[in-house]
Motif scaffolding. Sequence first.
Motif, PDB file in Angstrom:
ATOM      1  N   ALA A   1      10.136  21.540  -6.807  1.00 65.02           N
ATOM      2  CA  ALA A   1      10.335  20.138  -6.430  1.00 65.02           C
ATOM      3  C   ALA A   1       9.051  19.329  -6.509  1.00 65.02           C
ATOM      4  N   ILE A   2       7.908  19.999  -6.713  1.00 66.92           N
ATOM      5  CA  ILE A   2       6.623  19.317  -6.750  1.00 66.92           C
ATOM      6  C   ILE A   2       6.269  18.934  -8.184  1.00 66.92           C
ATOM      7  N   ARG A   3       5.772  17.714  -8.334  1.00 69.99           N
ATOM      8  CA  ARG A   3       5.405  17.208  -9.647  1.00 69.99           C
ATOM      9  C   ARG A   3       4.131  17.898 -10.145  1.00 69.99           C
ATOM     10  N   PRO A   4       4.163  18.457 -11.358  1.00 68.92           N
ATOM     11  CA  PRO A   4       2.938  19.054 -11.912  1.00 68.92           C
ATOM     12  C   PRO A   4       1.814  18.010 -12.014  1.00 68.92           C
ATOM     13  N   GLY A   5       0.629  18.399 -11.581  1.00 70.65           N
ATOM     14  CA  GLY A   5      -0.513  17.498 -11.619  1.00 70.65           C
ATOM     15  C   GLY A   5      -0.642  16.585 -10.426  1.00 70.65           C
ATOM     16  N   SER A   6       0.327  16.617  -9.512  1.00 71.07           N
ATOM     17  CA  SER A   6       0.278  15.766  -8.323  1.00 71.07           C
ATOM     18  C   SER A   6      -0.727  16.321  -7.318  1.00 71.07           C
TER      19      SER A   6
ATOM     20  N   LEU B   1       0.833  -1.189   0.000  1.00 73.39           N
ATOM     21  CA  LEU B   1       0.000   0.000   0.000  1.00 73.39           C
ATOM     22  C   LEU B   1       0.876   1.250   0.000  1.00 73.39           C
ATOM     23  N   ALA B   2       0.281   2.373  -0.363  1.00 71.34           N
ATOM     24  CA  ALA B   2       0.956   3.653  -0.205  1.00 71.34           C
ATOM     25  C   ALA B   2       0.945   4.042   1.262  1.00 71.34           C
ATOM     26  N   HIS B   3       1.934   4.850   1.681  1.00 73.87           N
ATOM     27  CA  HIS B   3       1.969   5.266   3.084  1.00 73.87           C
ATOM     28  C   HIS B   3       1.540   6.715   3.280  1.00 73.87           C
ATOM     29  N   GLY B   4       1.061   7.352   2.222  1.00 71.39           N
ATOM     30  CA  GLY B   4       0.566   8.717   2.330  1.00 71.39           C
ATOM     31  C   GLY B   4      -0.582   8.921   1.367  1.00 71.39           C
ATOM     32  N   ALA B   5      -0.902  10.175   1.106  1.00 71.82           N
ATOM     33  CA  ALA B   5      -1.980  10.487   0.175  1.00 71.82           C
ATOM     34  C   ALA B   5      -1.518  10.207  -1.250  1.00 71.82           C
ATOM     35  N   GLY B   6      -2.143   9.224  -1.890  1.00 69.39           N
ATOM     36  CA  GLY B   6      -1.781   8.871  -3.259  1.00 69.39           C
ATOM     37  C   GLY B   6      -0.592   7.935  -3.318  1.00 69.39           C
ATOM     38  N   THR B   7      -0.614   7.064  -4.320  1.00 67.79           N
ATOM     39  CA  THR B   7       0.511   6.154  -4.532  1.00 67.79           C
ATOM     40  C   THR B   7       1.615   6.832  -5.316  1.00 67.79           C
ATOM     41  N   VAL B   8       1.249   7.710  -6.254  1.00 69.34           N
ATOM     42  CA  VAL B   8       2.234   8.469  -7.023  1.00 69.34           C
ATOM     43  C   VAL B   8       2.715   9.631  -6.165  1.00 69.34           C
ATOM     44  N   LYS B   9       4.003   9.715  -5.964  1.00 72.18           N
ATOM     45  CA  LYS B   9       4.563  10.727  -5.085  1.00 72.18           C
ATOM     46  C   LYS B   9       4.355  12.132  -5.651  1.00 72.18           C
ATOM     47  N   SER B  10       4.180  13.097  -4.754  1.00 73.73           N
ATOM     48  CA  SER B  10       4.056  14.483  -5.189  1.00 73.73           C
ATOM     49  C   SER B  10       5.412  15.091  -5.530  1.00 73.73           C
ATOM     50  N   GLY B  11       6.470  14.605  -4.892  1.00 72.36           N
ATOM     51  CA  GLY B  11       7.808  15.098  -5.203  1.00 72.36           C
ATOM     52  C   GLY B  11       8.288  14.599  -6.553  1.00 72.36           C
ATOM     53  N   ARG B  12       8.983  15.427  -7.268  1.00 74.36           N
ATOM     54  CA  ARG B  12       9.474  15.057  -8.599  1.00 74.36           C
ATOM     55  C   ARG B  12      10.669  14.114  -8.531  1.00 74.36           C
TER      56      ARG B  12
ATOM     57  N   GLY C   1      21.528   8.442  -4.252  1.00 74.66           N
ATOM     58  CA  GLY C   1      21.970   7.954  -5.553  1.00 74.66           C
ATOM     59  C   GLY C   1      21.034   8.274  -6.679  1.00 74.66           C
ATOM     60  N   ALA C   2      19.796   8.652  -6.365  1.00 74.51           N
ATOM     61  CA  ALA C   2      18.823   8.936  -7.420  1.00 74.51           C
ATOM     62  C   ALA C   2      18.186  10.307  -7.233  1.00 74.51           C
ATOM     63  N   ALA C   3      18.894  11.199  -6.530  1.00 75.69           N
ATOM     64  CA  ALA C   3      18.298  12.481  -6.156  1.00 75.69           C
ATOM     65  C   ALA C   3      18.002  13.370  -7.348  1.00 75.69           C
ATOM     66  N   THR C   4      18.643  13.119  -8.481  1.00 75.91           N
ATOM     67  CA  THR C   4      18.408  13.959  -9.653  1.00 75.91           C
ATOM     68  C   THR C   4      17.546  13.260 -10.700  1.00 75.91           C
ATOM     69  N   LEU C   5      17.032  12.063 -10.362  1.00 78.29           N
ATOM     70  CA  LEU C   5      16.214  11.313 -11.308  1.00 78.29           C
ATOM     71  C   LEU C   5      14.746  11.438 -10.949  1.00 78.29           C
ATOM     72  N   PRO C   6      13.892  11.741 -11.918  1.00 79.11           N
ATOM     73  CA  PRO C   6      12.453  11.767 -11.627  1.00 79.11           C
ATOM     74  C   PRO C   6      11.993  10.413 -11.089  1.00 79.11           C
ATOM     75  N   ALA C   7      11.115  10.445 -10.096  1.00 80.06           N
ATOM     76  CA  ALA C   7      10.612   9.214  -9.488  1.00 80.06           C
ATOM     77  C   ALA C   7       9.131   9.392  -9.191  1.00 80.06           C
ATOM     78  N   THR C   8       8.376   8.307  -9.283  1.00 83.78           N
ATOM     79  CA  THR C   8       6.928   8.403  -9.063  1.00 83.78           C
ATOM     80  C   THR C   8       6.431   7.568  -7.895  1.00 83.78           C
ATOM     81  N   GLY C   9       7.202   6.589  -7.458  1.00 86.88           N
ATOM     82  CA  GLY C   9       6.715   5.623  -6.481  1.00 86.88           C
ATOM     83  C   GLY C   9       6.169   4.374  -7.145  1.00 86.88           C
ATOM     84  N   LEU C  10       5.975   4.439  -8.464  1.00 88.53           N
ATOM     85  CA  LEU C  10       5.534   3.272  -9.229  1.00 88.53           C
ATOM     86  C   LEU C  10       6.600   2.854 -10.227  1.00 88.53           C
ATOM     87  N   ASP C  11       7.846   3.147  -9.924  1.00 88.43           N
ATOM     88  CA  ASP C  11       8.940   2.887 -10.836  1.00 88.43           C
ATOM     89  C   ASP C  11       9.331   1.409 -10.841  1.00 88.43           C
ATOM     90  N   ARG C  12       9.816   0.966 -11.968  1.00 93.62           N
ATOM     91  CA  ARG C  12      10.198  -0.441 -12.133  1.00 93.62           C
ATOM     92  C   ARG C  12      11.231  -0.858 -11.093  1.00 93.62           C
TER      93      ARG C  12
END
Length: 404
Positions: free
Chosen positions: A316-321, A110-121, A127-138
């Motif tokens: 830092a916030i993902r557009p549409g999140s 389950l997600a641990h907050g509001a929404g499964t897709v993270k609001s942060g970009r 190691g991945a601080a500059t890579l876009p991430a969604t929380g649903l990444d492979r």
Amino acid sequence: MDRWIRGPIGLDADRRVTRSGCRNAVVVVPTMTAGTRLLDALPLLEADHRVQTMFTVPHTGDGWHGVEEFVRAQHGLVLPWHQALQHRFDLVLAASHRHLDELHGPILLLAHGAGTVKSGRFSRKAGAATLPATGLDRELLTHRGRILPAVLGLATDAEVAALRRSCPEALPRALVVGDICLDEMLESVALREIYRHQLGIDPGRRLVTVSSTWSADSVFGRLPRLCHALRDALPPSRYAVAAVLHPNVWTVHGRRQVTAWFADCLRDGLLLIPPDQGWQATMVASDWVIGDYGSTTAYAAALGRPVTLAVDGGSAIRPGSIADLVRRHAPGLRYDVALAPQEEVASRASDRLARVVRAAITSRPGQAAAVLRRAMYELLDLPEPDGAASTRFVRSPNPLRDIA
């Protein structure tokens, strides 16, 4: 290495247990945030005499302070991590991607907050601080080509589309469950006056709650004196002030330090809410929330509480999140305008804000308990108990009243 506990699992467990033949379910708690979410779901399962539930806290050298104390305070059976890794469970309940590849048994994630897709970009991991991430990444959902969750609980239909783009091989495991936390908060609106009484809010007084996520860009990170300023600006005869901080603020800095930072406000009557003692009820009880881009502020907005943003997260916030929707529909805090007019502005925006944010948090309003229980029992290979799965009221608030 710590010794194994003599519990209900293992080759000789039948010689110890009183209830034999139970299915074994383990709740994996790497963070307090994950633990509080899983405690929302666990009551759907744990009263069943056919099921034995237990907890485990990963110990891998990079743990969070206070998590094991939080878990032990729930009075459940706590398995040492190294023992949990040597057992196959009938169900693994998780609300974090951490350590899933090490566990044995069908995982409900389950997600641990509001929404499964993270609001942060971006990911918080160095190691991945500059890579876009969604929380649903492979890279989060698979390990060496193996899909980790047996059931991936999503909050909305839109997240199914996001998963199709990011990790399509996990689509057969996806299940839109909605958001059990929001369902419980909405159900608990009926107890609003009880929660206000428990917080000491007399009739006629208004409760203003400061809601802060963690990180240097949060409300508390950027405006550490905001609660003090509100106490100075708002007449205590008509206003009470509460503060709800993300669990990671407490785990990173420690309860003693957090309460010390708020000591002057606590003496003046600030209601400082511990992360496991009633933040949901405090949001239900609130009249106005001044927050940031964190999930707690989003839940307040979805409840219909007037929200003013003191910090909006910037680029830092993902557009549409979800966080982006909150900042697009909630007014920002102004320092050149008195507070009372700003509360009125937030109140006028609250109905539309609630509709937009609630739809972004859940596509199955009021259904999370039923959907989650069905999924858990399918993984356990047991028929569901008789009767409908019920949505609980949230836990009563218990603000800190001491300084250290």
